[in-house]
Write a protein that holds these residues in place. Structure first.
Motif, PDB file in Angstrom:
ATOM      1  N   PHE A   1      13.957   2.731  -2.513  1.00 36.55           N
ATOM      2  CA  PHE A   1      13.639   2.200  -1.694  1.00 36.55           C
ATOM      3  C   PHE A   1      12.477   0.795  -1.512  1.00 36.55           C
ATOM      4  CE2 PHE A   1      12.056   0.779   2.210  1.00 36.55           C
ATOM      5  CZ  PHE A   1      13.055   1.009   3.488  1.00 36.55           C
ATOM      6  N   PRO A   2      11.627   1.498  -1.799  1.00 42.59           N
ATOM      7  CA  PRO A   2      10.581  -0.142  -1.966  1.00 42.59           C
ATOM      8  C   PRO A   2      11.493  -0.611  -3.207  1.00 42.59           C
ATOM      9  CG  PRO A   2       9.919   2.225  -2.963  1.00 42.59           C
ATOM     10  CD  PRO A   2      10.991   2.111  -2.143  1.00 42.59           C
TER      11      PRO A   2
ATOM     12  N   ARG B   1       7.978   8.172  -4.705  1.00 48.79           N
ATOM     13  CA  ARG B   1       8.245   6.945  -3.172  1.00 48.79           C
ATOM     14  C   ARG B   1       7.282   5.980  -3.784  1.00 48.79           C
ATOM     15  NH1 ARG B   1      10.231   8.153   2.257  1.00 48.79           N
ATOM     16  NH2 ARG B   1       7.914   9.045   2.299  1.00 48.79           N
ATOM     17  N   SER B   2       6.296   6.566  -3.271  1.00 47.36           N
ATOM     18  CA  SER B   2       5.024   5.269  -3.438  1.00 47.36           C
ATOM     19  C   SER B   2       4.946   5.334  -4.745  1.00 47.36           C
ATOM     20  CB  SER B   2       3.722   6.528  -2.610  1.00 47.36           C
ATOM     21  OG  SER B   2       4.000   6.860  -1.769  1.00 47.36           O
TER      22      SER B   2
ATOM     23  N   MET C   1       6.393   1.983  -6.067  1.00 48.66           N
ATOM     24  CA  MET C   1       5.928   0.311  -5.621  1.00 48.66           C
ATOM     25  C   MET C   1       4.845  -0.173  -6.433  1.00 48.66           C
ATOM     26  SD  MET C   1       5.145   1.248  -2.260  1.00 48.66           S
ATOM     27  CE  MET C   1       4.804  -0.107  -1.637  1.00 48.66           C
TER      28      MET C   1
ATOM     29  N   VAL D   1       1.133  -1.010   0.197  1.00 49.83           N
ATOM     30  CA  VAL D   1      -0.232   0.298  -0.012  1.00 49.83           C
ATOM     31  C   VAL D   1       0.523   1.142  -0.020  1.00 49.83           C
ATOM     32  CG1 VAL D   1      -1.325   1.427   1.888  1.00 49.83           C
ATOM     33  CG2 VAL D   1      -1.984  -1.089   1.389  1.00 49.83           C
ATOM     34  N   GLY D   2       0.353   2.075  -1.055  1.00 50.65           N
ATOM     35  CA  GLY D   2       1.847   3.260  -0.782  1.00 50.65           C
ATOM     36  C   GLY D   2       0.671   4.890  -0.307  1.00 50.65           C
ATOM     37  N   MET D   3       1.772   5.649   0.141  1.00 49.45           N
ATOM     38  CA  MET D   3       0.955   6.427   1.384  1.00 49.45           C
ATOM     39  C   MET D   3       2.000   7.732   1.296  1.00 49.45           C
ATOM     40  SD  MET D   3      -0.635   6.600   4.437  1.00 49.45           S
ATOM     41  CE  MET D   3      -1.385   7.921   6.281  1.00 49.45           C
TER      42      MET D   3
ATOM     43  N   MET E   1      13.482  -3.323  -1.365  1.00 46.75           N
ATOM     44  CA  MET E   1      12.740  -3.794  -0.681  1.00 46.75           C
ATOM     45  C   MET E   1      12.197  -5.038  -1.063  1.00 46.75           C
ATOM     46  SD  MET E   1      13.282  -3.535   2.154  1.00 46.75           S
ATOM     47  CE  MET E   1      14.885  -2.017   2.389  1.00 46.75           C
TER      48      MET E   1
END
Ligand SMILES: Nc1ncnc2c1ncn2[C@@H]1O[C@H](COP(=O)(O)OP(=O)(O)OP(=O)(O)O)[C@@H](O)[C@H]1O
Ligand SMILES: [Mg+2]
Lengths: 371, 591
Positions: free
Chosen positions: A103-104, A151-152, A155, A82-84, A107
């Protein structure tokens, strides 16, 4: 992906913040949660993201149940995809913009080179490509917001949530970014949940708007539906309907009387709920100099107490004789600006008067249960 | 811990540049210029004299053929003295100092950082108590800790070794060793790391970590990628601070390293100064090296901290994430308990036991069971002896005066720096901060030479100690008072001036009363620092002007009177606890 929230409940130290909230976000749909401060918008998002543990209900993302109180399922935050975008952006100040964005991907075990390429592509999309290697603490507010968004998005989240992402920005930037957000959202077909308490923002960004009050959803509908037929007087007043007068019924089904003033209004729809109000948009009220012609329905005598020139229109406050102060916005027309103190006639078309329950019935019921 | 508190643990950045004062009345240019020198001139002279002369003498001695003496200041310059640096024993001392400082810093960071992490960011049980454990060793001056550990861990008669023998184990604890020095230093400096890292970790915006969680980072990855990097400035900052403090610490090294034949730079300087004949020039030269190290590190620290200003603090509903330690919970508690034991409980017990033990020799703890083996009347004797009251009286007299004068001077300097546009403000501030970069062992030597030479007959009186403390603690006083002046809105004072008061009246009527509480806490801070200072007075005291710290150190160093020394240490710790506890109370009232 479709998000399915059912009977969600959340309490902080026993104090309920979300009560029985159900909501389905369609695949690729953008739902805006609109509501007053403290009504539980952020809490709802944090539940979906897995940052709070709800006290009841279930949450499903696509085919996967990520939370279910009964079945005792609680997928940790980092496995929900889930992106936030946080209200504070939460862009890591000790990393570069690109490091934030990849980063995501890292990961998800995407290789370094591939992650970098994907990250740059996402940054281009939000218009930050040229700042990729800049330290994130050096970005301006608007840039940080885009960084957080990138960033969100990097992912490829099943659902993207944005918590008042524009509230820290100045008015002009807010307008620009609102349009841009909508573009990206539509282009990418993002399933998204967006929180705001600015109704302009809600109207611009939503496929559907969910109005939240006191921890539940009070009304759900398209922006047009919500705007034209608010479900309650409270919602109407939140949406900028400034004339709200509590009323009771009279002998006639087509007339109501104001509770606080000896004044009757002709209406088209009868009262349906015991506690109701007449709600009138200021734009639907006509103000003109006093004439002698009488007999028209809903025509009242009054005196201008405030007149504000707003460019294309004029905003008046008129004190009705034996009645309330009424708020009106009139187009610039032949009358010019009516001076403060002048005697005027105010007329209201009965079809523009909305007779609404003070609160959505469910809100009242659940309040009674809580009490 | 005589030299421990000389840099407050937080706020290593230079104070923000003072804003130019808006001048409430239009003054003719010329008058203003004169006024601008009038306020700063006398202060510059005073502070310059107090600070620069002692430092100057040390520098001069390093470059001249003889040490400054009354009636004979030698300006015959030479570089000859620097040959002493090639002396293998100096090299050895330098190496030891650097090695001890590195290892002790590492250990202190591990202890302090771990305690900070579990108290700020985990669900460890007894969190409040562990927080208190992290701070408690601050109340124990480091040399009292060192002396206590000498009682505990001396290889032959140390209490721990007696206990080990009683238990039938033949392991031997030896604190008179490299490891002993490192451990004791680390134990007593760990609270600095704890304080700085704890505040960094608890002020972190939890959104930053939540964001890592949402974007796919597990708890461990979040800690590694976000939490610790964000705490890095605090970790490195406290590390550098501790490194400097250990590097210049004299008492612990003197108590634990010297008997083992290990020299550090401070003990080496002390030794050559105290040798007969004293080798003042060599001492000064080595001192310059020590100052050089400290200056280098201080500037590194500033540069590093200035570059990184992570704004991780926000006002929005802060609720730091807490890591669930799971089964690691109890080992963490045990670790904290173990630290508490070796840093506080054991040292205090050792002192108490030594104070109560009638026979100085003890081969087994069973001896204590014998009737009359324990007798705590020594406390009564001390508390009713004239000698103790003389020494304690000196301590209190010196400390109270130094703290009061120090606060007043700091106020004057801070006022000029922050609230006026006087010329030489920056210079004034710079000079006032110089003692920060000069290790106490070096300042002590400089002050000794200064007051031997000055025609003002202060040397040999108690007043020379007052003046010395004033110099040593000038930076701490200035920092603390400056901070509270900056927090007091200048408009309040200016409005009094506009309403017709003269500036002096406005200061006494508005600014001083507003700062009453913060000035009181500055006073208490200086009082505490003075009470625990050992290194500087070591060069300046005479038999008539002994103070508590010196008396305890002397009694232990010269042996024989261990019982009195231990009892006095306990009394001293109680006084220290009271004095250090008060500022915290005052500090808390501000918020
Ligand atoms: N961590 C918390 N602990 C206790 N109560 C909380 C916590 N977070 C939120 N609340 C309470 O829960 C309720 C809903 O809070 P929430 O943050 O979801 O509101 P919001 O709709 O996002 O408001 P805003 O528009 O101001 O951001 C509020 O009454 C708030 O006081
Ligand atoms: Mg919110």
């Amino acid at each position: 992906m479709e998000v399915h929230i059912e009977d969600l409940r959340l309490a902080y130290n026993g104090v309920p913040a979300i009560r029985d909230l159900s909501l389905t976000i369609g695949d690729g749909e953008s739902i805006v949660l609109l509501g007053q401060s403290g009504c539980g918008k952020t809490s709802t998002m944090r539940c979906v993201a897995g940052l709070e543990e709800p006290t009841g209900g279930s949450i499903r993302i696509g085919e996967r149940t990520v939370f279910d109180a009964v079945a005792n399922v609680n997928v940790p935050s980092h496995k929900r995809n889930v992106g936030m975008v946080f209200q504070s952006y939460a862009v890591w100040p000790h990393k570069t913009v690109l490091e934030n964005v990849i980063f995501p991907l890292r990961m998800k075990k995407v290789g370094r080179r591939q992650a970098r390429a994907d990250g740059l592509k996402t940054l281009e999309l939000v218009g930050l490509g040229h700042l990729a290697d800049r330290g994130a603490s050096l970005l301006s507010g608007g840039q940080m917001q885009r960084g957080a968004l990138a960033r969100s998005m990097a992912m490829k989240p099943s659902v993207l949530m944005l918590d008042e992402p524009l509230s820290n920005l100045d008015a002009r930037l807010r307008d620009d970014l609102r349009v841009e957000l909508r573009r990206i959202q539509v282009e990418q077909g993002l399933t998204s949940l967006y929180v705001t308490h600015d109704q302009q923002e809600a109207l611009a960004l939503a496929d559907r708007i969910a109005i939240m009050r006191d921890g539940i959803i009070a009304q759900l509908g398209t922006p047009q539906q919500i705007y034209s037929t608010p479900a309650s007087a409270a919602i109407a007043s939140f949406l900028g309907v400034t004339n709200v007068f509590p009323v009771t019924s009279t002998h006639s089904a087509n007339r109501v009387t104001l509770i606080e003033h000896p004044l009757e209004l002709a209406v088209d729809e009868p009262i349906e709920y015991p506690e109701s109000s007449a709600c009138i948009r200021p734009d639907d009220i006509d103000v003109r100099p006093r004439e002698t012609r009488i007999g028209e329905r809903n025509r009242f005598a009054g005196e201008v107490t405030v007149a504000v020139f707003q460019g294309a229109s004029i905003r008046y406050q008129v004190k009705l004789t034996n009645g309330p102060v009424i708020d009106a916005i009139c187009p610039q027309n032949a009358h010019g600006v009516l001076a403060v103190g002048s005697s005027v006639d105010v007329s209201i078309d009965p079809s523009s008067i909305m007779v609404l329950p003070n609160e959505v019935p469910e809100v009242r019921v659940s309040e009674r249960v809580a009490a | 811990m005589s030299v421990t508190l000389d840099r407050p643990p937080v706020n290593n950045a230079p104070p923000p540049a003072p804003k130019p004062a808006p001048n409430p009345t239009v003054t003719p240019r010329r008058r203003m210029r004169i006024g601008r020198v009038v306020v700063s001139g006398p202060l510059l002279l005073l502070v310059g004299f107090l600070v620069l002369v002692p430092v100057g003498f040390v520098v001069l001695a390093a470059f001249s053929t003889s040490v400054p003496r009354p009636g004979n200041i030698d300006f015959a310059l030479t570089l000859e003295n620097f040959r002493t640096l090639a002396d293998p024993s100096v090299m050895k001392a330098t190496g030891n100092s650097l090695l001890i400082a590195s290892l002790a810093t590492l250990l202190a960071l591990i202890i302090g950082g771990f305690l900070a992490f579990i108290t700020a960011r985990s669900n460890v049980p007894f969190r409040a108590f562990i927080y208190a454990i992290g701070l408690m060793p601050l109340f124990l001056p480091s040399y009292v800790g060192a002396l206590a550990w000498a009682i505990l861990g001396s290889p032959s008669a140390g209490l721990l070794n007696v206990a080990l023998r009683d238990l039938g184990l033949d392991a031997v604890v030896d604190v008179y060793s490299f490891g002993g020095v490192v451990t004791v230093m680390a134990i007593f400096y760990a609270p600095y790391a704890f304080l700085m890292i704890h505040s960094a970790m608890s002020m972190m915006n939890p959104d930053l970590e939540d964001a890592a969680g949402v974007h796919g980072g597990s708890m461990a990855q979040t800690l590694k990628n976000v939490t610790f990097p964000l705490a890095l400035p605090a970790i490195l900052g406290s590390g550098l601070l501790i490194f400097i403090l250990v590097l210049e610490n004299f008492p612990v090294a003197q108590v634990l390293a010297t008997p083992a034949g290990i020299d550090t730079l401070p003990t080496y300087i002390y030794r050559v100064m105290m040798a007969t004949p004293a080798r003042g020039n060599d001492a000064a030269t080595v001192a310059i090296v020590l100052v050089g190290f400290v200056l280098l590190l201080t500037s590194l620290q500033r540069r590093y901290l200035a570059k990184r200003s992570y704004t991780t603090v926000t006002g929005k509903g802060m609720k730091a994430r807490r890591v669930d330690l799971g089964r690691a919970k109890w080992p963490a508690v045990v670790f904290a308990g173990g630290y508490f034991l070796i840093a506080v409980v054991l040292p205090l017990l050792a002192l108490l036991l030594t104070a109560g033990r009638v026979s100085p020799y003890m081969s087994s703890f069973r001896d204590l069971a014998a009737p009359g083996a324990l007798d705590f009347s020594v406390f009564g004797e001390i508390l009713s002896s004239a000698a103790f009251f003389g020494v304690a009286g000196n301590s209190i007299f010196v400390s109270v005066l130094a703290a009061a004068l120090g606060t007043a001077l700091a106020f004057a300097v801070a006022y000029v720096i922050n609230r006026t546009r006087a010329r030489g403000r920056a210079l004034l501030e710079g000079i006032s901060m110089v003692p920060l970069a000069v290790p106490h062992i070096v300042l002590g030597i400089g002050l000794l030479w200064t007051w031997l030479i000055m025609p003002i007959p202060l040397y040999g009186t108690i007043w020379v100690l007052v003046v010395a403390f004033l110099v040593v603690q000038m930076p701490q006083g200035l920092r603390s008072v400056s901070a509270s002046i900056q927090a007091t809105h200048r408009d309040l004072e200016d409005s009094a001036v506009m309403l017709g008061a003269r500036r002096a009246k406005a200061i006494t009527f508005v600014t001083l009363p507003l700062m009453k509480v913060t000035l009181a806490s500055s006073f208490l801070l200086l009082l505490m620092l003075s009470m625990r200072e050992l290194t500087v007075p070591l060069f300046l005291y005479t038999t008539d002007t002994k103070i508590l710290s010196i008396e305890i150190f002397d009694l232990f160093e010269n042996g024989g009177a261990a019982q009195e020394a231990a009892a006095m240490s306990v009394v001293y710790c109680v006084i220290m606890f009271i004095v250090s506890y008060l500022p915290q109370r005052f500090g808390n009232q501000k918020h």
